[in-house]
Design an enzyme around this catalytic site. Structure first.
Site, PDB file in Angstrom:
ATOM      1  N   ASP A  30       0.864  -1.183   0.000  1.00  0.00           N
ATOM      2  CA  ASP A  30       0.000   0.000   0.000  1.00  0.00           C
ATOM      3  C   ASP A  30       0.901   1.232   0.000  1.00  0.00           C
ATOM      4  OD1 ASP A  30      -3.249   0.172   0.876  1.00  0.00           O
ATOM      5  OD2 ASP A  30      -2.096   2.044   0.924  1.00  0.00           O
ATOM      6  N   THR A 121     -13.535  -3.238  -8.095  1.00  0.00           N
ATOM      7  CA  THR A 121     -14.766  -3.196  -8.891  1.00  0.00           C
ATOM      8  C   THR A 121     -14.606  -2.135  -9.968  1.00  0.00           C
ATOM      9  OG1 THR A 121     -16.016  -3.840  -6.958  1.00  0.00           O
ATOM     10  CG2 THR A 121     -17.257  -2.836  -8.764  1.00  0.00           C
ATOM     11  N   GLU A 155     -18.540  -6.211   4.155  1.00  0.00           N
ATOM     12  CA  GLU A 155     -17.885  -5.758   5.373  1.00  0.00           C
ATOM     13  C   GLU A 155     -18.659  -6.327   6.554  1.00  0.00           C
ATOM     14  OE1 GLU A 155     -17.123  -1.536   5.243  1.00  0.00           O
ATOM     15  OE2 GLU A 155     -16.398  -1.718   3.194  1.00  0.00           O
ATOM     16  N   LYS A 204     -19.932  -8.353 -11.679  1.00  0.00           N
ATOM     17  CA  LYS A 204     -19.782  -7.615 -10.412  1.00  0.00           C
ATOM     18  C   LYS A 204     -20.753  -6.441 -10.324  1.00  0.00           C
ATOM     19  CE  LYS A 204     -18.421  -6.108  -6.575  1.00  0.00           C
ATOM     20  NZ  LYS A 204     -18.741  -6.776  -5.329  1.00  0.00           N
ATOM     21  N   CYS A 260     -19.962   0.782  -1.471  1.00  0.00           N
ATOM     22  CA  CYS A 260     -20.119  -0.033  -2.681  1.00  0.00           C
ATOM     23  C   CYS A 260     -21.418   0.184  -3.436  1.00  0.00           C
ATOM     24  CB  CYS A 260     -19.939  -1.497  -2.309  1.00  0.00           C
ATOM     25  SG  CYS A 260     -18.301  -1.759  -1.627  1.00  0.00           S
ATOM     26  N   LYS A 263     -21.930   3.705  -4.991  1.00  0.00           N
ATOM     27  CA  LYS A 263     -20.900   3.942  -6.008  1.00  0.00           C
ATOM     28  C   LYS A 263     -21.089   3.019  -7.223  1.00  0.00           C
ATOM     29  CE  LYS A 263     -16.732   1.741  -5.078  1.00  0.00           C
ATOM     30  NZ  LYS A 263     -16.528   0.782  -6.153  1.00  0.00           N
ATOM     31  N   ARG A 327     -18.392   5.319   5.102  1.00  0.00           N
ATOM     32  CA  ARG A 327     -18.506   5.816   3.728  1.00  0.00           C
ATOM     33  C   ARG A 327     -19.965   5.740   3.252  1.00  0.00           C
ATOM     34  NH1 ARG A 327     -13.549   2.644   0.876  1.00  0.00           N
ATOM     35  NH2 ARG A 327     -14.222   1.019   2.312  1.00  0.00           N
TER      36      ARG A 327
HETATM   37  P1  NAD Z   1      -9.967   0.927   0.373  1.00  0.00           P
HETATM   38  O1  NAD Z   1     -10.019   2.360   0.105  1.00  0.00           O
HETATM   39  O2  NAD Z   1     -10.297   0.407   1.746  1.00  0.00           O
HETATM   40  O3  NAD Z   1      -8.536   0.333   0.002  1.00  0.00           O
HETATM   41  C1  NAD Z   1      -7.829   0.655  -1.157  1.00  0.00           C
HETATM   42  C2  NAD Z   1      -6.355   0.739  -0.798  1.00  0.00           C
HETATM   43  O4  NAD Z   1      -5.597   0.950  -1.981  1.00  0.00           O
HETATM   44  C3  NAD Z   1      -6.034   1.910   0.129  1.00  0.00           C
HETATM   45  O5  NAD Z   1      -5.396   1.435   1.292  1.00  0.00           O
HETATM   46  C4  NAD Z   1      -5.113   2.801  -0.694  1.00  0.00           C
HETATM   47  O6  NAD Z   1      -4.123   3.449   0.070  1.00  0.00           O
HETATM   48  C5  NAD Z   1      -4.504   1.776  -1.651  1.00  0.00           C
HETATM   49  N1  NAD Z   1      -3.938   2.398  -2.861  1.00  0.00           N
HETATM   50  C6  NAD Z   1      -4.501   3.312  -3.689  1.00  0.00           C
HETATM   51  N2  NAD Z   1      -3.647   3.659  -4.667  1.00  0.00           N
HETATM   52  C7  NAD Z   1      -2.511   2.926  -4.459  1.00  0.00           C
HETATM   53  C8  NAD Z   1      -1.264   2.851  -5.116  1.00  0.00           C
HETATM   54  N3  NAD Z   1      -1.002   3.591  -6.202  1.00  0.00           N
HETATM   55  N4  NAD Z   1      -0.326   2.029  -4.621  1.00  0.00           N
HETATM   56  C9  NAD Z   1      -0.565   1.282  -3.535  1.00  0.00           C
HETATM   57  N5  NAD Z   1      -1.720   1.310  -2.847  1.00  0.00           N
HETATM   58  C10 NAD Z   1      -2.693   2.122  -3.312  1.00  0.00           C
HETATM   59  O7  NAD Z   1     -10.938   0.245  -0.690  1.00  0.00           O
HETATM   60  P2  NAD Z   1     -11.697  -1.161  -0.572  1.00  0.00           P
HETATM   61  O8  NAD Z   1     -12.964  -0.967   0.185  1.00  0.00           O
HETATM   62  O9  NAD Z   1     -10.738  -2.220  -0.167  1.00  0.00           O
HETATM   63  O10 NAD Z   1     -12.122  -1.362  -2.094  1.00  0.00           O
HETATM   64  C11 NAD Z   1     -11.160  -1.679  -3.077  1.00  0.00           C
HETATM   65  C12 NAD Z   1     -11.903  -2.094  -4.335  1.00  0.00           C
HETATM   66  O11 NAD Z   1     -12.661  -3.283  -4.087  1.00  0.00           O
HETATM   67  C13 NAD Z   1     -12.930  -1.070  -4.832  1.00  0.00           C
HETATM   68  O12 NAD Z   1     -12.979  -1.121  -6.228  1.00  0.00           O
HETATM   69  C14 NAD Z   1     -14.241  -1.575  -4.239  1.00  0.00           C
HETATM   70  O13 NAD Z   1     -15.375  -1.178  -4.982  1.00  0.00           O
HETATM   71  C15 NAD Z   1     -14.051  -3.072  -4.327  1.00  0.00           C
HETATM   72  N6  NAD Z   1     -14.815  -3.849  -3.346  1.00  0.00           N
HETATM   73  C16 NAD Z   1     -14.941  -3.409  -2.058  1.00  0.00           C
HETATM   74  C17 NAD Z   1     -15.637  -4.182  -1.115  1.00  0.00           C
HETATM   75  C18 NAD Z   1     -15.837  -3.718   0.309  1.00  0.00           C
HETATM   76  O14 NAD Z   1     -16.642  -4.325   1.013  1.00  0.00           O
HETATM   77  N7  NAD Z   1     -15.153  -2.686   0.789  1.00  0.00           N
HETATM   78  C19 NAD Z   1     -16.159  -5.426  -1.503  1.00  0.00           C
HETATM   79  C20 NAD Z   1     -15.996  -5.838  -2.833  1.00  0.00           C
HETATM   80  C21 NAD Z   1     -15.314  -5.059  -3.747  1.00  0.00           C
HETATM   81  C1  UGA Z   2     -21.981  -5.166  -0.588  1.00  0.00           C
HETATM   82  C2  UGA Z   2     -22.325  -6.547  -1.165  1.00  0.00           C
HETATM   83  O1  UGA Z   2     -23.249  -7.214  -0.297  1.00  0.00           O
HETATM   84  C3  UGA Z   2     -21.078  -7.403  -1.321  1.00  0.00           C
HETATM   85  O2  UGA Z   2     -21.400  -8.654  -1.917  1.00  0.00           O
HETATM   86  C4  UGA Z   2     -20.090  -6.660  -2.218  1.00  0.00           C
HETATM   87  O3  UGA Z   2     -18.875  -7.372  -2.329  1.00  0.00           O
HETATM   88  C5  UGA Z   2     -19.804  -5.284  -1.623  1.00  0.00           C
HETATM   89  O4  UGA Z   2     -21.041  -4.543  -1.450  1.00  0.00           O
HETATM   90  C6  UGA Z   2     -18.920  -4.486  -2.552  1.00  0.00           C
HETATM   91  O5  UGA Z   2     -18.988  -4.643  -3.729  1.00  0.00           O
HETATM   92  O6  UGA Z   2     -18.146  -3.730  -2.053  1.00  0.00           O
HETATM   93  P1  UGA Z   2     -21.403  -4.205   1.844  1.00  0.00           P
HETATM   94  O7  UGA Z   2     -21.531  -2.877   1.209  1.00  0.00           O
HETATM   95  O8  UGA Z   2     -20.227  -4.491   2.681  1.00  0.00           O
HETATM   96  O9  UGA Z   2     -21.428  -5.360   0.714  1.00  0.00           O
HETATM   97  O10 UGA Z   2     -22.674  -4.448   2.767  1.00  0.00           O
HETATM   98  P2  UGA Z   2     -24.155  -5.018   2.560  1.00  0.00           P
HETATM   99  O11 UGA Z   2     -24.404  -6.007   3.625  1.00  0.00           O
HETATM  100  O12 UGA Z   2     -24.421  -5.440   1.189  1.00  0.00           O
HETATM  101  O13 UGA Z   2     -25.034  -3.716   2.871  1.00  0.00           O
HETATM  102  C7  UGA Z   2     -25.017  -2.589   2.021  1.00  0.00           C
HETATM  103  C8  UGA Z   2     -26.075  -1.609   2.446  1.00  0.00           C
HETATM  104  O14 UGA Z   2     -27.386  -2.113   2.170  1.00  0.00           O
HETATM  105  C9  UGA Z   2     -26.076  -1.272   3.936  1.00  0.00           C
HETATM  106  O15 UGA Z   2     -26.290   0.095   4.116  1.00  0.00           O
HETATM  107  C10 UGA Z   2     -27.247  -2.065   4.491  1.00  0.00           C
HETATM  108  O16 UGA Z   2     -27.816  -1.471   5.627  1.00  0.00           O
HETATM  109  C11 UGA Z   2     -28.207  -2.015   3.317  1.00  0.00           C
HETATM  110  N1  UGA Z   2     -29.171  -3.145   3.316  1.00  0.00           N
HETATM  111  C12 UGA Z   2     -28.746  -4.419   3.130  1.00  0.00           C
HETATM  112  C13 UGA Z   2     -30.531  -2.878   3.451  1.00  0.00           C
HETATM  113  O17 UGA Z   2     -30.945  -1.700   3.603  1.00  0.00           O
HETATM  114  N2  UGA Z   2     -31.417  -3.925   3.407  1.00  0.00           N
HETATM  115  C14 UGA Z   2     -31.016  -5.211   3.233  1.00  0.00           C
HETATM  116  O18 UGA Z   2     -31.880  -6.107   3.188  1.00  0.00           O
HETATM  117  C15 UGA Z   2     -29.642  -5.464   3.092  1.00  0.00           C
END
Ligand code: NAD
Ligand code: UGA
Length: 429
Positions: A30, A121, A155, A204, A260, A263, A327
Site C-alpha cells: 500500500d 470493482t 464488510e 460484479k 459499494c 458507487k 462511507r
Molecule cells: P480501500 O479504500 O479500503 O482500500 C484501497 C487501498 O488501496 C487503500 O489502502 C489505498 O491506500 C490503496 N492504494 C490506492 N492507490 C494505491 C497505489 N497507487 N499504490 C498502492 N496502494 C494504493 O478500498 P476497498 O474498500 O478495499 O475497495 C477496493 C476495491 O474493491 C474497490 O474497487 C471496491 O469497490 C471493491 N470492493 C470493495 C468491497 C468492500 O466491502 N469494501 C467489496 C468488494 C469489492
Molecule cells: C456489498 C455486497 O453485499 C457485497 O457482496 C459486495 O462485495 C460489496 O457490497 C462491494 O462490492 O463492495 P457491503 O456494502 O459491505 O457489501 O454491505 P451489505 O451487507 O451489502 O449492505 C449494504 C447496504 O445495504 C447497507 O447500508 C445495508 O444497511 C443495506 N441493506 C442491506 C438494506 O438496507 N437492506 C437489506 O436487506 C440489506
C-alpha cells in the site's frame, strides 16, 4: 504460491490474510505508509471481526509480508492482484486513476511473465485498458496476462465471505491465466465461474445493482404497507420463502449506504450511458434509495413538530453493523439535515465513532446508548447493531425527556415497544 496484492484496504487486506490462511505466501503493498507500519506491527487499520488475530498469525508464520513498493511486489510474485480503490467521480462514473497508476508501475517493474488480476470493482472494458497500459510500459517486453476476479465480500463478514464464497468468478482470455487462478483458489470449495473478462466485470456491477434493486423494491413496498395498513416484514417474509425470490436483501430501512452499492449503481448507470443504453431501472433504484432517507427525516419532523432545540439521540452511525465504515452512511445525511433544522444531536456507535468524528461535526458523541437516551426528545435507530437489540428498554424509557423511538431498521416489535410506554415508529409497519 507467491501472491502480491496492491492495495491493503478492506478487500486487499482481507484477501491477503485469507490467501495466507490458505497457505500462500503473500506480499501486501500500500502507498499509505501509516497503514503499512500498523500492519507490520500486527494491528488492523480497520475494524473487521476476526481480522486482527489472522494478521498476527500470518505474520508469525511468515506467510504475510508488507511493503510500500510496487517493484518489490512485482519481484515477489508471478500473480499480482490489484485491489485499489475505484471511487466515484463527481458525475458518478468510476475514477480509475489508481488502477491506471498501479498498472503502469507494475508494467515498468516486470522482468518476466506476470498475471495481473483485477480485484477492484471496475466498469466493463477496464481489463482491456489495463492490458493496453501494461503493453505500453512493458520495458522488458515480457509476456503477461490480465484477468478479472471481482470480489463479493461484505464488510462485517468479510473473512467468512472470502473463505466460503457462493462463487468465484474469473474472467480470463486464455487457459494459462485460468490455470493459475484455479490453483490459487484450489483450497476453497466453491463454484467456479470461468468466463471472459468483459462478462466478469459486468457480473460484479450487475450483482451489486441487483441487490440494491431488491432493497429499493422493499423500501417501496414499505410505503405501500404503511398506506395500506400492512406490515412490510410480514410481506417480505412471505415473498422471500419463494426460492426464486430469496429471503436476503429484502429488509426495508433507511436505504442502502456504504462504499459499494451507491458507487457501483452509479458507475453501472455511467458505463451503460456511455455504451448507449439508458438503464432506467437503476436510475429509479437510486431515486428510491435517496427518498428513503428523506421520508425517514419526515417521520422525525412529523413526530417532533419543531426540531429547533429538540434533543435527538442517534443509535448507530456506521452504514451497517459490524463495521467502522462511515462511507456513504445514511446517518450522515439524516444527522446533517436534523442539525440544520436546529436539533441538538447526541450519538453513539459501537465501532464507527472515530471515523464519524472526521465527517459529522458539532454533535455530542456519547460513550453508550444510555447516555444518548438521557433527556432526549426522541431516539433514532440508524444501524441495527446487536447491542441495541439487547438494551434495557425500561431504563431507556425512564431516562428520555419524551419516550419516542423512530426505528429506521425495524429492530423492535411495535406491540412490545408500545406496551413499554414508547411512542414507536418504524418502517413499513
Ligand atoms: P480501500 O479504500 O479500503 O482500500 C484501497 C487501498 O488501496 C487503500 O489502502 C489505498 O491506500 C490503496 N492504494 C490506492 N492507490 C494505491 C497505489 N497507487 N499504490 C498502492 N496502494 C494504493 O478500498 P476497498 O474498500 O478495499 O475497495 C477496493 C476495491 O474493491 C474497490 O474497487 C471496491 O469497490 C471493491 N470492493 C470493495 C468491497 C468492500 O466491502 N469494501 C467489496 C468488494 C469489492
Ligand atoms: C456489498 C455486497 O453485499 C457485497 O457482496 C459486495 O462485495 C460489496 O457490497 C462491494 O462490492 O463492495 P457491503 O456494502 O459491505 O457489501 O454491505 P451489505 O451487507 O451489502 O449492505 C449494504 C447496504 O445495504 C447497507 O447500508 C445495508 O444497511 C443495506 N441493506 C442491506 C438494506 O438496507 N437492506 C437489506 O436487506 C440489506
Amino acid at each position: 504460491m507467491e501472491i502480491s496484492i496492491i492495495g491493503a484496504g478492506y478487500v486487499g487486506l482481507v484477501t491477503g490474510v485469507c490467501f495466507a490462511e490458505l497457505g500462500h505466501d503473500v506480499m501486501l503493498v500500500d502507498n499509505n505508509k501509516e497503514k503499512i507500519a500498523m500492519l507490520k506491527a500486527g494491528k488492523s487499520p480497520i475494524y473487521e471481526p476476526g481480522l486482527e488475530p489472522l494478521i498476527t498469525k500470518s505474520i508469525k508464520n511468515k506467510k504475510l509480508h508488507f511493503s510500500t513498493s510496487i517493484p518489490q511486489a512485482v519481484k515477489f510474485a508471478q500473480s499480482i492482484f490489484v485491489a485499489v480503490n475505484t471511487p466515484p467521480r463527481q458525475d458518478g462514473t468510476a475514477d480509475l486513476s489508481f488502477v491506471a497508476t498501479v498498472s503502469k508501475e507494475i508494467a515498468l517493474a516486470m522482468d518476466g511473465y506476470r498475471l495481473i488480476v483485477d480485484k477492484s470493482t471496475v466498469p466493463v472494458h477496464t481489463g482491456e485498458k489495463v492490458a493496453e497500459t501494461i503493453k505500453r510500459y512493458n520495458k522488458h517486453k515480457v509476456d503477461f496476462d490480465v484477468a478479472s476476479n471481482p470480489e463479493f465480500l461484505r464488510e462485517g463478514s468479510a473473512i467468512d465471505d472470502t473463505l466460503y464464497p457462493d462463487r468465484i468468478v474469473i474472467g480470463v482470455s486464455n487457459k494459462r491465466s485460468a490455470k493459475i487462478l484455479r490453483e490459487i483458489y484450489a483450497p476453497i470449495k466453491s463454484k467456479f465461474v470461468e468466463t471472459d473478462i468483459n462478462s466478469a466485470e459486468i457480473i460484479k456491477h450487475a450483482s451489486n445493482s441487483f441487490l440494491a434493486l431488491k432493497i429499493s423494491f422493499s423500501n417501496s413496498l414499505a410505503h405501500i404497507c404503511e398506506l395500506a395498513g400492512a406490515d412490510v416484514e410480514e410481506v417480505t417474509h412471505g415473498m422471500g420463502l419463494d426460492k426464486r425470490i430469496g429471503k436476503s436483501f429484502l429488509n426495508a430501512g433507511i436505504g442502502y449506504g456504504g462504499s459499494c452499492f451507491p458507487k457501483d449503481v452509479a458507475a453501472f448507470i455511467g458505463i451503460s450511458d456511455k455504451l448507449g443504453y439508458d438503464f432506467k431501472i437503476l436510475k429509479t433504484v437510486e431515486d428510491v434509495n435517496m427518498d428513503q432517507r428523506k421520508s425517514f427525516i419526515k417521520k422525525v419532523e412529523d413526530t417532533l413538530w419543531v426540531l429547533k432545540d429538540k434533543t435527538v439521540g442517534v443509535l448507530g452511525l456506521a452504514f451497517k453493523p459490524n463495521t467502522d465504515d462511515m462511507r456513504s452512511a445514511p446517518s450522515i445525511d439524516i444527522i446533517e439535515t436534523l442539525k440544520a433544522e436546529g436539533a441538538k444531536i447526541k450519538a453513539y456507535d459501537p465501532q464507527a465513532t472515530q471515523n464519524a468524528k472526521q465527517i459529522i461535526k458539532n454533535i455530542t458523541y456519547c460513550k453508550n446508548p444510555y447516555e444518548v437516551a438521557k433527556n432526549a426528545d426522541a431516539l433514532l435507530i440508524l444501524t441495527e447493531w446487536d447491542e441495541f437489540k439487547e438494551l434495557d428498554l425500561d431504563k431507556i424509557c425512564k431516562q428520555m425527556a419524551s419516550p419516542i423511538v423512530i426505528d429506521g431498521r425495524n429492530i423492535f416489535q411495535k406491540s412490545e415497544m408500545e406496551a413499554k410506554g414508547f411512542v414507536y415508529k418504524s418502517i413499513g409497519r
